[in-house]
Scaffold this motif. Structure first.
Motif, PDB file in Angstrom:
ATOM      1  N   PRO B   7      12.685   3.554 -12.154  1.00 33.72           N
ATOM      2  CA  PRO B   7      11.782   4.327 -11.165  1.00 33.72           C
ATOM      3  C   PRO B   7      10.730   5.019 -11.887  1.00 33.72           C
ATOM      4  CG  PRO B   7      14.021   5.179 -11.520  1.00 33.72           C
ATOM      5  CD  PRO B   7      14.026   4.036 -12.358  1.00 33.72           C
ATOM      6  N   TRP B   8      10.788   5.617 -13.168  1.00 37.90           N
ATOM      7  CA  TRP B   8       9.968   6.214 -13.672  1.00 37.90           C
ATOM      8  C   TRP B   8       8.663   5.392 -13.989  1.00 37.90           C
ATOM      9  CZ3 TRP B   8      10.296  11.276 -15.127  1.00 37.90           C
ATOM     10  CH2 TRP B   8       9.406  11.635 -15.877  1.00 37.90           C
ATOM     11  N   TYR B   9       8.613   4.111 -14.351  1.00 37.56           N
ATOM     12  CA  TYR B   9       7.417   3.281 -14.283  1.00 37.56           C
ATOM     13  C   TYR B   9       7.359   2.575 -13.004  1.00 37.56           C
ATOM     14  CZ  TYR B   9       6.603   4.745 -19.136  1.00 37.56           C
ATOM     15  OH  TYR B   9       6.262   5.235 -20.201  1.00 37.56           O
ATOM     16  N   GLY B  10       8.171   2.478 -12.099  1.00 37.26           N
ATOM     17  CA  GLY B  10       7.992   1.644 -10.832  1.00 37.26           C
ATOM     18  C   GLY B  10       6.693   2.244 -10.050  1.00 37.26           C
ATOM     19  N   GLY B  11       5.662   1.310  -9.649  1.00 40.34           N
ATOM     20  CA  GLY B  11       4.538   1.731  -8.850  1.00 40.34           C
ATOM     21  C   GLY B  11       3.389   2.069  -9.660  1.00 40.34           C
ATOM     22  N   ARG B  12       3.397   2.300 -11.050  1.00 39.09           N
ATOM     23  CA  ARG B  12       2.255   2.767 -11.890  1.00 39.09           C
ATOM     24  C   ARG B  12       1.118   1.666 -12.055  1.00 39.09           C
ATOM     25  NH1 ARG B  12       3.692   7.389 -16.095  1.00 39.09           N
ATOM     26  NH2 ARG B  12       5.600   8.277 -15.187  1.00 39.09           N
ATOM     27  N   LEU B  13       1.426   0.402 -11.843  1.00 39.74           N
ATOM     28  CA  LEU B  13       0.545  -0.548 -11.686  1.00 39.74           C
ATOM     29  C   LEU B  13      -0.255  -0.738 -10.700  1.00 39.74           C
ATOM     30  CD1 LEU B  13       2.102  -3.761 -13.841  1.00 39.74           C
ATOM     31  CD2 LEU B  13      -0.044  -2.115 -14.569  1.00 39.74           C
ATOM     32  N   ASP B  14       0.070   0.013  -9.448  1.00 44.00           N
ATOM     33  CA  ASP B  14      -0.401  -0.081  -8.191  1.00 44.00           C
ATOM     34  C   ASP B  14      -1.846   0.333  -8.015  1.00 44.00           C
ATOM     35  OD1 ASP B  14       1.979  -1.212  -7.317  1.00 44.00           O
ATOM     36  OD2 ASP B  14       2.745   0.461  -6.411  1.00 44.00           O
ATOM     37  N   GLU B  15      -2.681  -0.153  -7.427  1.00 43.63           N
ATOM     38  CA  GLU B  15      -4.003   0.349  -7.373  1.00 43.63           C
ATOM     39  C   GLU B  15      -3.891   1.848  -6.709  1.00 43.63           C
ATOM     40  OE1 GLU B  15      -8.490  -1.191  -5.930  1.00 43.63           O
ATOM     41  OE2 GLU B  15      -6.764  -2.667  -6.411  1.00 43.63           O
ATOM     42  N   GLY B  16      -3.005   1.896  -5.719  1.00 47.63           N
ATOM     43  CA  GLY B  16      -3.213   3.110  -5.068  1.00 47.63           C
ATOM     44  C   GLY B  16      -2.306   4.311  -5.727  1.00 47.63           C
ATOM     45  N   TRP B  17      -1.876   4.169  -6.980  1.00 49.62           N
ATOM     46  CA  TRP B  17      -1.161   5.175  -8.098  1.00 49.62           C
ATOM     47  C   TRP B  17      -2.034   6.345  -7.773  1.00 49.62           C
ATOM     48  CZ3 TRP B  17       3.504   6.347 -10.143  1.00 49.62           C
ATOM     49  CH2 TRP B  17       3.409   7.152 -10.995  1.00 49.62           C
ATOM     50  N   ARG B  18      -1.831   7.598  -7.565  1.00 48.19           N
ATOM     51  CA  ARG B  18      -2.469   8.794  -7.582  1.00 48.19           C
ATOM     52  C   ARG B  18      -1.682   9.968  -8.453  1.00 48.19           C
ATOM     53  NH1 ARG B  18      -5.492   5.686  -6.859  1.00 48.19           N
ATOM     54  NH2 ARG B  18      -7.354   5.607  -5.475  1.00 48.19           N
ATOM     55  N   GLY B  19      -0.727   9.324  -9.247  1.00 46.30           N
ATOM     56  CA  GLY B  19      -0.020  10.408 -10.257  1.00 46.30           C
ATOM     57  C   GLY B  19       1.174  10.800  -9.432  1.00 46.30           C
ATOM     58  N   ARG B  20       1.934  11.350 -10.120  1.00 42.93           N
ATOM     59  CA  ARG B  20       3.290  11.935  -9.691  1.00 42.93           C
ATOM     60  C   ARG B  20       3.542  13.532 -10.015  1.00 42.93           C
ATOM     61  NH1 ARG B  20       7.047   8.533 -12.680  1.00 42.93           N
ATOM     62  NH2 ARG B  20       7.045   7.260 -10.890  1.00 42.93           N
ATOM     63  N   SER B  21       3.697  14.189  -8.985  1.00 48.41           N
ATOM     64  CA  SER B  21       3.900  15.784  -9.292  1.00 48.41           C
ATOM     65  C   SER B  21       5.149  15.942 -10.090  1.00 48.41           C
ATOM     66  CB  SER B  21       3.915  16.086  -7.905  1.00 48.41           C
ATOM     67  OG  SER B  21       5.254  16.043  -7.065  1.00 48.41           O
ATOM     68  N   ALA B  22       5.366  16.962 -10.549  1.00 49.07           N
ATOM     69  CA  ALA B  22       6.422  17.332 -11.389  1.00 49.07           C
ATOM     70  C   ALA B  22       7.804  17.269 -10.633  1.00 49.07           C
ATOM     71  CB  ALA B  22       6.263  18.853 -12.089  1.00 49.07           C
ATOM     72  N   GLU B  23       7.462  17.711  -9.287  1.00 50.87           N
ATOM     73  CA  GLU B  23       8.694  17.655  -8.505  1.00 50.87           C
ATOM     74  C   GLU B  23       9.300  16.310  -8.163  1.00 50.87           C
ATOM     75  OE1 GLU B  23       5.955  19.626  -7.914  1.00 50.87           O
ATOM     76  OE2 GLU B  23       6.505  21.440  -8.049  1.00 50.87           O
ATOM     77  N   GLU B  24       8.159  15.333  -7.929  1.00 45.60           N
ATOM     78  CA  GLU B  24       8.544  14.070  -7.845  1.00 45.60           C
ATOM     79  C   GLU B  24       9.446  13.391  -9.003  1.00 45.60           C
ATOM     80  OE1 GLU B  24       4.950  12.771  -4.752  1.00 45.60           O
ATOM     81  OE2 GLU B  24       4.795  12.613  -6.719  1.00 45.60           O
TER      82      GLU B  24
END
Lengths: 149, 42
Positions: B7-24
């Motif tokens: 889950p930590w690295y999931g989605g990080r290659l997506d063009e729509g990645w806009r970061g992850r908040s500390a809460e997330e």
């Protein structure tokens, strides 16, 4: 996160895509050409991405890390079915197959005993030697000194 | 570690990645039982 501009996110995407496809970081000039931008603007974007903890850069402005990938050789080489790359640490050695959604294998040595270690991911499951990953830096401080982390 | 990394690295290659908040990020850690002070982000 919203402080980053559209170009910054495009630069980030290009960096990650470069790592994912080739195992290596794209050069700033290459990123600029691909995005129809200038090296100056790309470097400024990379600096903002560093501040946002999205990409780490060297003092010369080139890409250093896009976690889990490293632009420089490390003790954690990762082989995947289509490319080889370096990961930043043991955590990231597993991060490479995780982010790519592929198999991936790493051969390294135990930082404590020096024993050879082979581990990786095959078919979505861990394989290889049992080992303990010792994390030294509390997660909230990871980017205080990302190289040490 | 594999349970964290996915889950930590999931989605990080997506063009729509806009970061992850500390809460997330904290929710990922909490979700797999990493609740000690070492893992506190928020």
């Amino acid at each position: 996160m919203s402080a980053l501009e559209a170009l910054d996110w495009a630069v980030r995407t290009r960096v990650y895509r470069g790592f994912a496809e080739t195992g290596r970081a794209p050069e700033v000039a290459r990123i600029a050409a691909d995005l129809g931008s200038t090296e100056h603007r790309v470097r400024a974007g990379l600096t903002r991405l560093f501040d946002a903890h999205e990409v780490a850069v060297h003092e010369d402005g080139s890409v250093w890390m896009a976690n889990p990938f490293s632009a420089v050789p490390t003790d954690y080489p990762v082989r995947t079915p289509h490319m080889s790359c370096w990961a930043n640490c043991a955590w990231d050695a597993l991060g490479v197959p995780a982010i790519l959604g592929t198999d991936g294998w790493t051969r390294t040595r135990c930082a404590e005993s020096g024993a050879e270690l082979d581990f990786g991911v095959e078919g979505g499951a861990l394989v290889g030697d049992d080992a303990v990953i010792h994390l030294l830096t509390p997660l909230r401080d990871a980017w205080v000194d990302i190289g040490f982390t | 570690m594999w349970a964290l990394v996915q889950p930590w690295y999931g989605g990080r290659l997506d063009e729509g990645w806009r970061g992850r908040s500390a809460e997330e990020a904290q929710a990922i850690l909490d979700g797999i039982g990493l609740t000690g002070e070492f893992w506190r982000l928020v």
